[in-house]
Design a protein around this motif. Structure first.
Motif, mmCIF file in Angstrom:
data_model
loop_
_atom_site.group_PDB
_atom_site.id
_atom_site.type_symbol
_atom_site.label_atom_id
_atom_site.label_comp_id
_atom_site.label_asym_id
_atom_site.label_seq_id
_atom_site.Cartn_x
_atom_site.Cartn_y
_atom_site.Cartn_z
ATOM 1 N N LEU A 26 -3.799 10.772 11.341
ATOM 2 C CA LEU A 26 -3.099 9.520 11.604
ATOM 3 C C LEU A 26 -2.798 9.398 13.088
ATOM 4 N N VAL A 27 -2.988 8.177 13.600
ATOM 5 C CA VAL A 27 -2.681 7.865 14.995
ATOM 6 C C VAL A 27 -1.873 6.563 15.029
ATOM 7 N N LYS A 28 -1.369 6.256 16.200
ATOM 8 C CA LYS A 28 -0.619 5.011 16.360
ATOM 9 C C LYS A 28 -1.540 3.825 16.085
ATOM 10 N N ALA A 29 -1.063 2.879 15.328
ATOM 11 C CA ALA A 29 -1.851 1.691 14.984
ATOM 12 C C ALA A 29 -1.914 0.741 16.161
ATOM 13 N N GLU A 30 -3.109 0.228 16.415
ATOM 14 C CA GLU A 30 -3.278 -0.838 17.396
ATOM 15 C C GLU A 30 -3.083 -2.145 16.640
ATOM 16 N N LEU A 31 -1.995 -2.820 16.947
ATOM 17 C CA LEU A 31 -1.649 -4.050 16.234
ATOM 18 C C LEU A 31 -2.144 -5.259 16.996
ATOM 19 N N PRO A 32 -2.566 -6.292 16.315
ATOM 20 C CA PRO A 32 -2.616 -6.418 14.867
ATOM 21 C C PRO A 32 -3.753 -5.593 14.276
ATOM 22 N N LEU A 33 -3.545 -5.169 13.030
ATOM 23 C CA LEU A 33 -4.597 -4.459 12.312
ATOM 24 C C LEU A 33 -5.764 -5.392 12.063
ATOM 25 N N LYS A 34 -6.930 -4.792 11.846
ATOM 26 C CA LYS A 34 -8.137 -5.564 11.546
ATOM 27 C C LYS A 34 -8.580 -5.280 10.118
ATOM 28 N N LYS A 35 -9.402 -6.172 9.597
ATOM 29 C CA LYS A 35 -9.975 -5.974 8.282
ATOM 30 C C LYS A 35 -10.658 -4.606 8.253
ATOM 31 N N HIS A 36 -10.455 -3.879 7.189
ATOM 32 C CA HIS A 36 -11.013 -2.550 6.914
ATOM 33 C C HIS A 36 -10.230 -1.408 7.547
ATOM 34 N N ASP A 37 -9.225 -1.688 8.394
ATOM 35 C CA ASP A 37 -8.390 -0.597 8.892
ATOM 36 C C ASP A 37 -7.732 0.084 7.698
ATOM 37 N N LEU A 38 -7.327 1.326 7.888
ATOM 38 C CA LEU A 38 -6.767 2.128 6.803
ATOM 39 C C LEU A 38 -5.379 2.622 7.220
ATOM 40 N N PRO A 39 -4.354 1.770 7.053
ATOM 41 C CA PRO A 39 -3.018 2.150 7.492
ATOM 42 C C PRO A 39 -2.213 2.900 6.431
ATOM 43 N N LEU A 40 -1.314 3.727 6.907
ATOM 44 C CA LEU A 40 -0.257 4.302 6.087
ATOM 45 C C LEU A 40 0.921 3.369 6.301
ATOM 46 N N TYR A 41 1.475 2.836 5.218
ATOM 47 C CA TYR A 41 2.560 1.877 5.372
ATOM 48 C C TYR A 41 3.648 2.105 4.340
ATOM 49 N N LEU A 42 4.785 1.496 4.608
ATOM 50 C CA LEU A 42 5.962 1.626 3.759
ATOM 51 C C LEU A 42 6.171 0.327 3.001
ATOM 52 N N ARG A 43 6.140 0.423 1.674
ATOM 53 C CA ARG A 43 6.423 -0.754 0.847
ATOM 54 C C ARG A 43 7.913 -1.069 0.894
ATOM 55 N N LYS A 44 8.250 -2.277 0.515
ATOM 56 C CA LYS A 44 9.654 -2.692 0.491
ATOM 57 C C LYS A 44 10.478 -1.822 -0.454
ATOM 58 N N ASN A 45 9.822 -1.261 -1.504
ATOM 59 C CA ASN A 45 10.547 -0.414 -2.459
ATOM 60 C C ASN A 45 10.680 1.029 -1.985
ATOM 61 N N GLY A 46 10.192 1.336 -0.775
ATOM 62 C CA GLY A 46 10.312 2.670 -0.205
ATOM 63 C C GLY A 46 9.109 3.568 -0.421
ATOM 64 N N ALA A 47 8.126 3.139 -1.219
ATOM 65 C CA ALA A 47 6.928 3.945 -1.447
ATOM 66 C C ALA A 47 6.043 3.936 -0.206
ATOM 67 N N VAL A 48 5.437 5.076 0.082
ATOM 68 C CA VAL A 48 4.505 5.198 1.196
ATOM 69 C C VAL A 48 3.099 5.124 0.621
#
Length: 142
Positions: free
Chosen positions: A46-68
């Motif tokens: 994992l590296v720092k995301a270059e925002l905005p993300l592009k189609k097909h990028d594979l991010p690790l993200y946090l859902r509103k319910n707290g799930a990663v």
């Protein structure tokens, strides 16, 4: 005595590492990214995301319910000055919306599958993503 680490601790640590310019190695769990990644077996860098993300990028993200979650960007758009993303795992059918830049922890730059490392910039990976995305509507038959 074991220490209890919360998902919040983990995501904060990963974010701190990648925002500082370093990479973090992580072993994902679950089945949503099969056949590309098998939870508990394969690794991701994992590296720092270059925002905005592009189609097909594979991010690790946090859902509103707290799930990663680690899912693929299916669609990226800008609305009201904010970047919005539609996500889906390679092995799932449901699209997930409501993801914004604030939810993004990091993005995958490389992954190790069956002991071999692959870059998300490689031609082979890009071919996989294109074929897997194109065949999505027909995969339910298989």
């Amino acid at each position: 005595m074991p220490s209890n680490i919360t998902i919040s601790d983990l995501t904060s640590t990963i974010k701190e590492i990648v925002d500082g310019g370093s990479a973090a190695t992580f072993i994902p769990h679950g089945v949503s990214m099969r056949p590309m990644l098998y939870g508990g077996r394969d690794e991701i860098i994992l590296v720092k995301a270059e925002l905005p993300l592009k189609k097909h990028d594979l991010p690790l993200y946090l859902r509103k319910n707290g799930a990663v979650v680690l899912h693929r960007v299916i669609k990226a758009s800008t609305k009201d000055g904010k970047n919005h993303y539609m996500m889906r795992g390679d092995n799932t059918w449901e699209l997930e919306g409501g993801i914004t830049d604030q939810d993004i922890i990091a993005v995958v730059s490389r992954f190790k599958r069956k002991g071999k490392w692959y870059s998300v910039d490689s031609k082979g990976y890009r071919f996989y993503v294109k074929i897997w995305g194109t065949t999505y509507p027909m995969r339910w038959l298989v």
